[in-house]
Design a protein around this motif. Sequence first.
Motif, PDB file in Angstrom:
ATOM      1  N   MET A 150       5.645  10.704   0.963  1.00 15.68           N
ATOM      2  CA  MET A 150       4.265  10.640   0.584  1.00 15.68           C
ATOM      3  C   MET A 150       3.896   9.009   0.380  1.00 15.68           C
ATOM      4  N   PRO A 151       2.839   8.786   0.733  1.00 18.29           N
ATOM      5  CA  PRO A 151       2.243   7.326   0.474  1.00 18.29           C
ATOM      6  C   PRO A 151       1.947   6.891  -0.839  1.00 18.29           C
ATOM      7  N   VAL A 152       2.556   6.342  -1.532  1.00 18.35           N
ATOM      8  CA  VAL A 152       2.422   5.698  -2.667  1.00 18.35           C
ATOM      9  C   VAL A 152       1.331   4.823  -2.863  1.00 18.35           C
ATOM     10  N   MET A 153       0.397   4.821  -3.957  1.00 12.12           N
ATOM     11  CA  MET A 153      -0.455   3.793  -4.110  1.00 12.12           C
ATOM     12  C   MET A 153      -0.531   3.229  -5.424  1.00 12.12           C
ATOM     13  N   HIS A 154      -0.758   2.124  -5.550  1.00 11.49           N
ATOM     14  CA  HIS A 154      -0.995   1.624  -6.822  1.00 11.49           C
ATOM     15  C   HIS A 154      -2.592   1.088  -6.995  1.00 11.49           C
ATOM     16  N   PHE A 155      -2.894   1.052  -8.177  1.00  8.51           N
ATOM     17  CA  PHE A 155      -4.275   0.566  -8.436  1.00  8.51           C
ATOM     18  C   PHE A 155      -4.411  -0.235  -9.881  1.00  8.51           C
ATOM     19  N   ARG A 156      -4.833  -1.421  -9.560  1.00  3.21           N
ATOM     20  CA  ARG A 156      -4.786  -2.436 -10.738  1.00  3.21           C
ATOM     21  C   ARG A 156      -6.043  -2.231 -11.516  1.00  3.21           C
ATOM     22  N   ILE A 157      -6.110  -1.983 -12.553  1.00  4.93           N
ATOM     23  CA  ILE A 157      -7.124  -2.114 -13.543  1.00  4.93           C
ATOM     24  C   ILE A 157      -7.301  -3.017 -14.701  1.00  4.93           C
ATOM     25  N   ARG A 158      -8.591  -3.194 -15.236  1.00 10.77           N
ATOM     26  CA  ARG A 158      -8.755  -4.016 -16.275  1.00 10.77           C
ATOM     27  C   ARG A 158      -9.570  -3.198 -17.524  1.00 10.77           C
ATOM     28  N   TRP A 159      -8.879  -2.988 -18.604  1.00  8.94           N
ATOM     29  CA  TRP A 159      -9.597  -2.321 -19.770  1.00  8.94           C
ATOM     30  C   TRP A 159     -10.643  -3.131 -20.145  1.00  8.94           C
ATOM     31  N   PRO A 160     -11.646  -2.339 -21.097  1.00  5.94           N
ATOM     32  CA  PRO A 160     -12.485  -3.194 -21.675  1.00  5.94           C
ATOM     33  C   PRO A 160     -12.177  -4.785 -22.851  1.00  5.94           C
ATOM     34  N   ASP A 161     -10.963  -4.337 -23.296  1.00  8.56           N
ATOM     35  CA  ASP A 161     -10.466  -5.596 -23.902  1.00  8.56           C
ATOM     36  C   ASP A 161     -10.059  -6.593 -23.090  1.00  8.56           C
ATOM     37  N   GLY A 162      -9.992  -6.423 -21.606  1.00 12.94           N
ATOM     38  CA  GLY A 162      -9.552  -7.632 -20.853  1.00 12.94           C
ATOM     39  C   GLY A 162      -7.866  -7.286 -20.501  1.00 12.94           C
ATOM     40  N   VAL A 163      -7.282  -6.280 -21.051  1.00 12.09           N
ATOM     41  CA  VAL A 163      -6.211  -6.145 -20.637  1.00 12.09           C
ATOM     42  C   VAL A 163      -5.989  -5.440 -19.399  1.00 12.09           C
ATOM     43  N   GLU A 164      -5.033  -5.985 -18.548  1.00 14.16           N
ATOM     44  CA  GLU A 164      -4.954  -5.396 -17.088  1.00 14.16           C
ATOM     45  C   GLU A 164      -3.571  -4.567 -17.063  1.00 14.16           C
ATOM     46  N   ALA A 165      -3.640  -3.499 -16.095  1.00 10.01           N
ATOM     47  CA  ALA A 165      -2.514  -2.560 -15.980  1.00 10.01           C
ATOM     48  C   ALA A 165      -2.460  -2.280 -14.419  1.00 10.01           C
ATOM     49  N   ASN A 166      -1.167  -1.948 -14.031  1.00 13.03           N
ATOM     50  CA  ASN A 166      -1.020  -1.447 -12.888  1.00 13.03           C
ATOM     51  C   ASN A 166      -0.603  -0.207 -12.782  1.00 13.03           C
ATOM     52  N   CYS A 167      -1.402   0.675 -12.065  1.00 10.82           N
ATOM     53  CA  CYS A 167      -1.261   2.135 -12.233  1.00 10.82           C
ATOM     54  C   CYS A 167      -0.708   2.886 -10.929  1.00 10.82           C
ATOM     55  N   ARG A 179     -19.054   1.580 -27.820  1.00 13.69           N
ATOM     56  CA  ARG A 179     -20.134   1.666 -27.048  1.00 13.69           C
ATOM     57  C   ARG A 179     -20.107   0.995 -25.642  1.00 13.69           C
ATOM     58  N   ASP A 180     -20.529   1.468 -24.584  1.00 13.38           N
ATOM     59  CA  ASP A 180     -20.421   0.904 -23.324  1.00 13.38           C
ATOM     60  C   ASP A 180     -19.245   0.389 -22.763  1.00 13.38           C
ATOM     61  N   ALA A 181     -18.220   0.899 -23.058  1.00 16.68           N
ATOM     62  CA  ALA A 181     -16.948   0.405 -22.781  1.00 16.68           C
ATOM     63  C   ALA A 181     -16.728   0.851 -21.138  1.00 16.68           C
ATOM     64  N   HIS A 182     -16.282  -0.086 -20.537  1.00 18.82           N
ATOM     65  CA  HIS A 182     -15.895   0.276 -19.046  1.00 18.82           C
ATOM     66  C   HIS A 182     -14.472  -0.176 -18.503  1.00 18.82           C
ATOM     67  N   VAL A 183     -13.918   0.490 -17.697  1.00 20.67           N
ATOM     68  CA  VAL A 183     -12.750   0.090 -16.957  1.00 20.67           C
ATOM     69  C   VAL A 183     -13.218  -0.251 -15.525  1.00 20.67           C
ATOM     70  N   THR A 184     -12.638  -1.324 -15.338  1.00 26.66           N
ATOM     71  CA  THR A 184     -12.769  -2.210 -13.940  1.00 26.66           C
ATOM     72  C   THR A 184     -11.784  -1.970 -12.847  1.00 26.66           C
ATOM     73  N   VAL A 185     -11.857  -1.422 -11.591  1.00 28.52           N
ATOM     74  CA  VAL A 185     -10.854  -1.262 -10.827  1.00 28.52           C
ATOM     75  C   VAL A 185     -10.935  -2.255 -10.021  1.00 28.52           C
ATOM     76  N   LEU A 186      -9.588  -3.207 -10.113  1.00 27.06           N
ATOM     77  CA  LEU A 186      -9.462  -4.509  -9.567  1.00 27.06           C
ATOM     78  C   LEU A 186      -9.194  -4.384  -7.967  1.00 27.06           C
ATOM     79  N   GLY A 187      -8.261  -3.401  -7.745  1.00 27.64           N
ATOM     80  CA  GLY A 187      -7.937  -3.398  -6.537  1.00 27.64           C
ATOM     81  C   GLY A 187      -6.850  -2.294  -6.122  1.00 27.64           C
ATOM     82  N   PHE A 188      -6.483  -2.126  -4.985  1.00 26.01           N
ATOM     83  CA  PHE A 188      -5.391  -1.134  -4.520  1.00 26.01           C
ATOM     84  C   PHE A 188      -4.087  -1.748  -3.788  1.00 26.01           C
ATOM     85  N   GLU A 189      -2.900  -1.203  -3.984  1.00 28.12           N
ATOM     86  CA  GLU A 189      -1.792  -1.933  -3.263  1.00 28.12           C
ATOM     87  C   GLU A 189      -1.219  -0.722  -2.686  1.00 28.12           C
TER      88      GLU A 189
END
Length: 94
Positions: A1-18, A84-94
Motif C-alpha cells: 500500500m502506498p503510504v502518504m504523509h500530510f503536513r498540517i498547521r493547527w490554528p496556534d501555529g503548531v505544525e504536525a506530520n500526519c 471561533r473561526d479556527a482553521h487547520v492548514t494543509v501544508l502539503g503531502f509527502e
Amino acid sequence: MPVMHFRIRWPDGVEANCYSPSTVVGEFFTAGSRYPVDDFVARSREALSIGSERVRAKFGFACSAAMDQLARIEEDASRFSDTRDAHVTVLGFE
C-alpha cells in the motif's frame, strides 16, 4: 500500500506530520487549503477510515496506525473547541 504523509498547521501555529496508510487522503484535502477544525477532523476521520479499510481488504486486518493518527488529530483538535473561526492548514503531502 502506498503510504502518504500530510503536513498540517493547527490554528496556534503548531505544525504536525500526519500519517495515512493510503493516498486516499489526497482526495479529501488540497495542499495550501484551510479547513475549519471540525471539517478537518471529519475529513480526516473519513479518509483514515477508508485507508484503514483498504489495509483490511489487502491484509485481513485494519490499520492501527491510521486509527492512532485519527486519535491524535481528534485530541489536538479538542484544544480549539472554544476557538471561533479556527482553521487547520494543509501544508502539503509527502
